[in-house]
Design a protein around this motif. Structure first.
Motif, mmCIF file in Angstrom:
data_model
loop_
_atom_site.group_PDB
_atom_site.id
_atom_site.type_symbol
_atom_site.label_atom_id
_atom_site.label_comp_id
_atom_site.label_asym_id
_atom_site.label_seq_id
_atom_site.Cartn_x
_atom_site.Cartn_y
_atom_site.Cartn_z
ATOM 1 N N GLY A 1 17.192 -4.383 -53.663
ATOM 2 C CA GLY A 1 18.388 -3.632 -53.295
ATOM 3 C C GLY A 1 18.074 -2.318 -52.635
ATOM 4 N N SER A 2 18.272 -1.236 -53.390
ATOM 5 C CA SER A 2 18.278 0.090 -52.783
ATOM 6 C C SER A 2 16.894 0.736 -52.670
ATOM 7 C CB SER A 2 19.171 0.988 -53.634
ATOM 8 O OG SER A 2 18.801 0.830 -54.990
ATOM 9 N N VAL A 3 15.871 0.129 -53.250
ATOM 10 C CA VAL A 3 14.555 0.781 -53.242
ATOM 11 C C VAL A 3 13.826 0.479 -51.928
ATOM 12 C CG1 VAL A 3 12.334 0.914 -54.444
ATOM 13 C CG2 VAL A 3 14.427 0.562 -55.756
ATOM 14 N N ASP A 4 13.184 1.534 -51.371
ATOM 15 C CA ASP A 4 12.363 1.371 -50.160
ATOM 16 C C ASP A 4 10.890 1.419 -50.601
ATOM 17 O OD1 ASP A 4 10.819 1.703 -47.904
ATOM 18 O OD2 ASP A 4 12.074 3.258 -47.000
ATOM 19 N N VAL A 5 10.275 0.256 -50.760
ATOM 20 C CA VAL A 5 8.904 0.245 -51.285
ATOM 21 C C VAL A 5 7.878 0.680 -50.231
ATOM 22 C CG1 VAL A 5 9.210 -1.314 -53.261
ATOM 23 C CG2 VAL A 5 8.765 -2.290 -50.995
ATOM 24 N N SER A 6 8.239 0.639 -48.956
ATOM 25 C CA SER A 6 7.275 1.094 -47.929
ATOM 26 C C SER A 6 6.984 2.594 -48.103
ATOM 27 C CB SER A 6 7.777 0.797 -46.513
ATOM 28 O OG SER A 6 8.809 1.673 -46.141
ATOM 29 N N ARG A 7 8.001 3.363 -48.530
ATOM 30 C CA ARG A 7 7.815 4.806 -48.748
ATOM 31 C C ARG A 7 6.804 5.048 -49.860
ATOM 32 N NH1 ARG A 7 13.592 6.974 -49.802
ATOM 33 N NH2 ARG A 7 12.486 8.480 -51.088
ATOM 34 N N ILE A 8 6.927 4.260 -50.929
ATOM 35 C CA ILE A 8 6.019 4.435 -52.071
ATOM 36 C C ILE A 8 4.608 4.008 -51.669
ATOM 37 C CG2 ILE A 8 5.568 3.777 -54.471
ATOM 38 C CD1 ILE A 8 8.647 3.247 -54.684
ATOM 39 N N ALA A 9 4.508 2.862 -50.997
ATOM 40 C CA ALA A 9 3.179 2.372 -50.581
ATOM 41 C C ALA A 9 2.494 3.397 -49.682
ATOM 42 C CB ALA A 9 3.325 1.033 -49.866
ATOM 43 N N ARG A 10 3.258 3.961 -48.767
ATOM 44 C CA ARG A 10 2.680 4.939 -47.827
ATOM 45 C C ARG A 10 2.159 6.164 -48.583
ATOM 46 N NH1 ARG A 10 5.400 5.845 -42.175
ATOM 47 N NH2 ARG A 10 7.171 5.027 -43.294
ATOM 48 N N GLU A 11 2.921 6.573 -49.585
ATOM 49 C CA GLU A 11 2.517 7.728 -50.377
ATOM 50 C C GLU A 11 1.174 7.489 -51.086
ATOM 51 O OE1 GLU A 11 4.490 10.145 -53.959
ATOM 52 O OE2 GLU A 11 5.904 9.002 -52.737
ATOM 53 N N HIS B 1 5.192 -3.891 -38.597
ATOM 54 C CA HIS B 1 5.264 -3.054 -39.804
ATOM 55 C C HIS B 1 5.969 -1.730 -39.499
ATOM 56 C CE1 HIS B 1 1.962 -5.761 -41.017
ATOM 57 N NE2 HIS B 1 2.517 -5.615 -42.197
ATOM 58 N N ILE B 2 6.933 -1.383 -40.330
ATOM 59 C CA ILE B 2 7.694 -0.138 -40.107
ATOM 60 C C ILE B 2 6.775 1.077 -40.272
ATOM 61 C CG2 ILE B 2 8.510 0.132 -42.509
ATOM 62 C CD1 ILE B 2 11.245 0.904 -41.269
ATOM 63 N N THR B 3 5.682 0.900 -41.042
ATOM 64 C CA THR B 3 4.766 2.024 -41.277
ATOM 65 C C THR B 3 3.730 2.177 -40.153
ATOM 66 O OG1 THR B 3 3.452 0.551 -42.689
ATOM 67 C CG2 THR B 3 5.004 2.007 -43.795
ATOM 68 N N ASN B 4 3.781 1.316 -39.140
ATOM 69 C CA ASN B 4 2.833 1.424 -38.017
ATOM 70 C C ASN B 4 3.269 2.578 -37.110
ATOM 71 O OD1 ASN B 4 1.372 1.088 -35.587
ATOM 72 N ND2 ASN B 4 1.096 -1.083 -36.019
ATOM 73 N N GLU B 5 2.403 3.584 -37.005
ATOM 74 C CA GLU B 5 2.782 4.786 -36.236
ATOM 75 C C GLU B 5 2.292 4.714 -34.798
ATOM 76 O OE1 GLU B 5 1.394 7.972 -38.743
ATOM 77 O OE2 GLU B 5 3.049 7.681 -40.153
ATOM 78 N N GLY C 1 1.004 0.693 -46.967
ATOM 79 C CA GLY C 1 2.088 0.576 -46.001
ATOM 80 C C GLY C 1 2.796 -0.754 -46.152
ATOM 81 N N GLY C 2 3.563 -1.123 -45.132
ATOM 82 C CA GLY C 2 4.262 -2.405 -45.165
ATOM 83 C C GLY C 2 5.673 -2.290 -44.637
ATOM 84 N N HIS C 3 6.588 -2.932 -45.345
ATOM 85 C CA HIS C 3 7.989 -3.002 -44.916
ATOM 86 C C HIS C 3 8.882 -2.418 -46.014
ATOM 87 C CE1 HIS C 3 6.335 -5.847 -42.044
ATOM 88 N NE2 HIS C 3 5.747 -6.438 -43.068
ATOM 89 N N VAL C 4 10.160 -2.195 -45.684
ATOM 90 C CA VAL C 4 11.087 -1.604 -46.660
ATOM 91 C C VAL C 4 11.129 -2.457 -47.937
ATOM 92 C CG1 VAL C 4 13.509 -1.023 -47.087
ATOM 93 C CG2 VAL C 4 12.466 -0.474 -44.881
ATOM 94 N N LYS C 5 11.136 -3.768 -47.771
ATOM 95 C CA LYS C 5 11.294 -4.649 -48.939
ATOM 96 C C LYS C 5 10.019 -5.351 -49.385
ATOM 97 C CE LYS C 5 16.133 -5.073 -48.895
ATOM 98 N NZ LYS C 5 17.347 -5.627 -48.475
ATOM 99 N N ALA C 6 8.917 -5.104 -48.700
ATOM 100 C CA ALA C 6 7.631 -5.724 -49.094
ATOM 101 C C ALA C 6 6.515 -4.811 -48.630
ATOM 102 C CB ALA C 6 7.479 -7.104 -48.462
ATOM 103 N N ALA C 7 5.799 -4.232 -49.581
ATOM 104 C CA ALA C 7 4.748 -3.297 -49.187
ATOM 105 C C ALA C 7 3.633 -3.319 -50.215
ATOM 106 C CB ALA C 7 5.321 -1.882 -49.056
ATOM 107 N N GLY C 8 2.512 -2.700 -49.869
ATOM 108 C CA GLY C 8 1.377 -2.712 -50.782
ATOM 109 C C GLY C 8 0.428 -1.567 -50.528
ATOM 110 N N CYS C 9 -0.486 -1.384 -51.468
ATOM 111 C CA CYS C 9 -1.496 -0.335 -51.339
ATOM 112 C C CYS C 9 -2.646 -0.655 -52.297
ATOM 113 C CB CYS C 9 -0.908 1.039 -51.663
ATOM 114 S SG CYS C 9 0.063 1.089 -53.180
ATOM 115 N N THR C 10 -3.773 -0.011 -52.054
ATOM 116 C CA THR C 10 -4.912 -0.129 -52.966
ATOM 117 C C THR C 10 -5.196 1.270 -53.483
ATOM 118 O OG1 THR C 10 -5.759 -2.011 -51.729
ATOM 119 C CG2 THR C 10 -7.322 -0.866 -53.156
ATOM 120 N N VAL C 11 -5.176 1.419 -54.820
ATOM 121 C CA VAL C 11 -5.204 2.751 -55.411
ATOM 122 C C VAL C 11 -6.368 2.841 -56.399
ATOM 123 C CG1 VAL C 11 -3.798 4.470 -56.648
ATOM 124 C CG2 VAL C 11 -2.669 2.710 -55.282
ATOM 125 N N SER C 12 -7.085 3.971 -56.391
ATOM 126 C CA SER C 12 -8.154 4.185 -57.370
ATOM 127 C C SER C 12 -7.552 4.570 -58.708
ATOM 128 C CB SER C 12 -9.067 5.334 -56.915
ATOM 129 O OG SER C 12 -9.760 4.934 -55.776
#
Ligand code: 5GP
Ligand code: MN
Ligand code: MN
Length: 317
Positions: A272-282, A109-113, A286-297
């Motif tokens: 295409g041009s959207v990086d969903v990992s950035r949005i998921a991280r926010e 995962h690109i979001t793994n620090e 987390g996840g990958h540039v083209k496939a990501a997820g999150c759980t939000v209240s």
């Protein structure tokens, strides 16, 4: 560590854990590693801890021995954490990880620090199973290991169609077929096969989908009411976001379902041009540039608005 075979000959107790809501790559990598260790370190005691996963993976060797409960245990000598980008995604298994004497994370995962002591993170690899194969000695990869790793690669590449599918992915997958993995069985039984209820859920999500941002984004929601009406659970929704993504003209697909405690689980895919990992991280995921997820209240309408806003910002730039 460059190869799993560097583990000491006399290694004693090992635990393997993956992420919550285990998917094909998570189950495949955990079982693949366990089956490999049983070849190279047959005297080691290896426990796997994972949350309950789809019965479709039941044919993989060792699937029946996975622990779903976490009894109190003496600290393990080695903890392997696979396909997991942060300690929150480890769920309850975090207690085994924290207590272990040696901690090794293998992930893509690109979001793994790099939350572990030893981290082998390859964001270019299609799957954790692909990374794991590169850490194995090919001559010790038997059919049981090959079936597990092939399953993980199939799932994380969406059957070799996502952009994470590289020449190396296909080379490894080919090698795993030579070692005994049966492609048509694994692909049909674990990926394409759907129950009647799963097909109904897909139909509901496609039927109620909407286009946003002038057709640049497709979104759909499965609500608590849908769960009741269709008699489905959250495990019946795999693949819906991938079907949304292939809608002609969309840059991104967003799929949400209502989860317990006033939360929503969000899955995002980009073309295409959207990086969903950035949005998921926010949003704490987390996840990958083209496939990501999150759980939000919060309610799904407000979450959709916020996510659509973030996608719009990226599309403007
Ligand atoms: P999916 O949309 O299929 O649930 O997940 C797509 C990718 O995003 C997977 O690689 C998954 O590991 C990652 N992902 C999904 N949900 C979360 C989350 O809540 N937190 C983090 N860190 N990653 C997630
Ligand atoms: Mn996974
Ligand atoms: Mn993965």
């Amino acid at each position: 560590m460059k190869k799993i075979d560097e583990l000491p000959e006399n290694v004693g107790r090992i635990v393997i854990a993956g992420h919550i809501h285990p998917d094909g790559d998570c189950v495949g990598s955990c079982l693949g590693l366990k089956n490999y260790l049983s070849v190279i370190r047959p005297r080691a005691q290896v426990d796997i801890y994972l949350e309950k996963f789809s019965e479709d993976f039941g044919f993989l060797q060792g699937a029946g021995e996975v622990c779903h409960e976490l009894p109190e245990r003496e600290p393990y000598d080695v903890a392997f954490v696979l396909d997991c980008s942060d300690t929150e995604r480890l769920g309850d298994a975090v207690k085994y990880f924290t207590a272990a004497k040696r901690r090794i994370c293998i992930d893509h995962h690109i979001t793994n620090e790099g939350f572990s002591d030893e981290n082998i993170i390859c964001p270019d690899a299609s799957s954790t199973c692909e990374v794991l194969y590169s850490l194995m000695e090919d001559s010790f990869v038997n059919r049981a290991v090959a079936e597990c790793l092939y399953t993980g690669i199939v799932h994380d590449t969406g059957v070799f169609k996502h952009s994470n599918t590289k020449e190396e992915t296909m080379r490894i997958a080919g090698r795993l077929i030579t070692k005994g993995a049966d492609p048509s069985y694994i692909i049909d039984e674990t990926f394409y096969k759907k129950t009647f209820a799963q097909n109904k859920a897909l139909a509901r999500a496609l039927d109620t989908a909407e286009l946003w941002l002038d057709g640049a984004v497709i979104g759909s929601v499965i609500t608590e009411k849908d769960f009741e009406e269709l008699g489905i659970g959250s495990g019946d929704l795999d693949g819906i976001v991938d079907q949304l993504r292939v809608t002609d003209g969309v840059e991104a697909a967003v799929f949400l379902y209502e989860a317990p405690e006033g939360k929503c689980k969000v899955s995002m895919r980009a073309n295409g041009s959207v990086d969903v990992s950035r949005i998921a991280r926010e949003f704490g995921g987390g996840g990958h540039v083209k496939a990501a997820g999150c759980t939000v209240s919060g309610g799904w309408r407000e979450i959709i608005d916020q996510i659509a806003g973030r996608i719009a910002e990226q599309l403007e730039h």
